[in-house]
Scaffold this active site. Sequence first.
Site, PDB file in Angstrom:
ATOM      1  CD  GLU A  95      -2.805  -1.353   0.160  1.00  0.00           C
ATOM      2  OE1 GLU A  95      -3.076  -0.345  -0.515  1.00  0.00           O
ATOM      3  OE2 GLU A  95      -3.284  -2.487  -0.077  1.00  0.00           O
ATOM      4  CG  HIS A 128     -13.103   0.141  -1.993  1.00  0.00           C
ATOM      5  ND1 HIS A 128     -11.889  -0.417  -2.309  1.00  0.00           N
ATOM      6  CD2 HIS A 128     -12.826   1.382  -1.498  1.00  0.00           C
ATOM      7  CE1 HIS A 128     -10.926   0.446  -2.049  1.00  0.00           C
ATOM      8  NE2 HIS A 128     -11.469   1.536  -1.544  1.00  0.00           N
ATOM      9  NE  ARG A 147      -1.877  -0.768   5.438  1.00  0.00           N
ATOM     10  CZ  ARG A 147      -1.875   0.301   4.648  1.00  0.00           C
ATOM     11  NH1 ARG A 147      -3.017   0.767   4.176  1.00  0.00           N
ATOM     12  NH2 ARG A 147      -0.751   0.898   4.319  1.00  0.00           N
TER      13      ARG A 147
END
Length: 326
Positions: A70, A196, A204
Site C-alpha cells: 500500500e 470496497h 489490509r
Amino acid sequence: MPIPIYTMYTYRIYRIMANTDTFLIQEELLARINEKMKQLNSMRPIPADALGRLHDEMRLVHTYHSNAIEGNTLTLQETKLVLEEELTIGGKSLREHLEATNNAKAFDRMGELAKKKRAIDHVIIQEIHEIVTRGILEDAGRYRTRNIRITGAVKAPPDWSKIVKLMDELIQKIAESKKHPIETASFLHHRFVEIHPFSDGNGRAARLLTNLYLIARDYPPVVLKKEDWGKYYKSLRAADSGNLEPFANFIAKAVDENLTLYLSISGGKDELMPLKELATETPYSQEYLSLRARQGLLDAVKIGKTWHSSKHAVEKYLSEHGKKDV
C-alpha cells in the site's frame, strides 16, 4: 431497465461458487498442498515454542508486506524495530509507524478469532478494520457513507447505499460455501475489495480476513509479498472480469509456500537450506535449480533474495524430473 454491473458480476460469481464441481486451482498445485496439509496435521500438536516462533515471523512479514503493498516505506528491518523494540525510525511518518503497529495488533486479533473458529460477520469485519486504521482514519471500523473513485480502476466501487446489502450477501456466501477453503478465501478477498466497504484500508483488511478464514480451517497464514504486487493486482483485475482462477491460484501458491515454511520446523529432510548448499548433492548448478524453482517445478521458497528448498523437495524433484533433465 439494464441490470447493474455489480449485480451481474455477483450473479456470475455466486453461480460459480454454488457449483461444487468447479475447481479453479491447478490440479498439481492442489495435490501438493493437500499432501503438505496431511504432513502438517500429522505433526500436530506442534510444540508451543515452535508455534510462537512461527507466529512472530508471520506477524512481522505479513505486516511488512501488507503495508509495503500500500506504499508504506518502512523496510523489513525497520518494521521489526518498530514492532519489537518500539523504536521510532527517523525520516518516517507517524502514519507509517501507526500502520506497522496497527497491522501487527490486527494480526494478533485475527489469530485469536481464528482459534475460536469465529465465523466472519459484520462485527468482526468492522473490528479488524478499526484496529488496522485506528488513529489514521476518522471513520475507522465504519462502512463508508459516500461514493469514491479508485485511481486506475476500470469501474467505481458500488454506491455506498448498497454496501450493507452486498456485505450481507458476501457473508452469507462465505458461510454457505462448499468450495475448497482456498477458493473460498480467494473469493472472499476479491469480492471484499471489489465492494470496497470502507473509505480506505480495504486491502489490509482483506488480507487479514483471508488469513482469518484460512487459519480457522487449520491452514497456515499467507503472506502476499510486495515483490509479487504486479501479479497480485493483475489477477485481481482478471477476477473483476469474472475470472477468479488466476487469483485463486495466486493465493494457493502463497499457501503452498507457507506450508513449506511450517513443515521446515520439523527439521531433518524438511529443513530449509539455500539452493547453493543443496546443489552440491545434485547434478545441477545453483542457477539451474533456481530456474526450476521459479518455474514451480522444484518446491522452494524465496527468503529475502535467496531461494531455499529442502533435501526432501530436491529428492522428489530428482525422482520426477531428474532423468529428463540429464
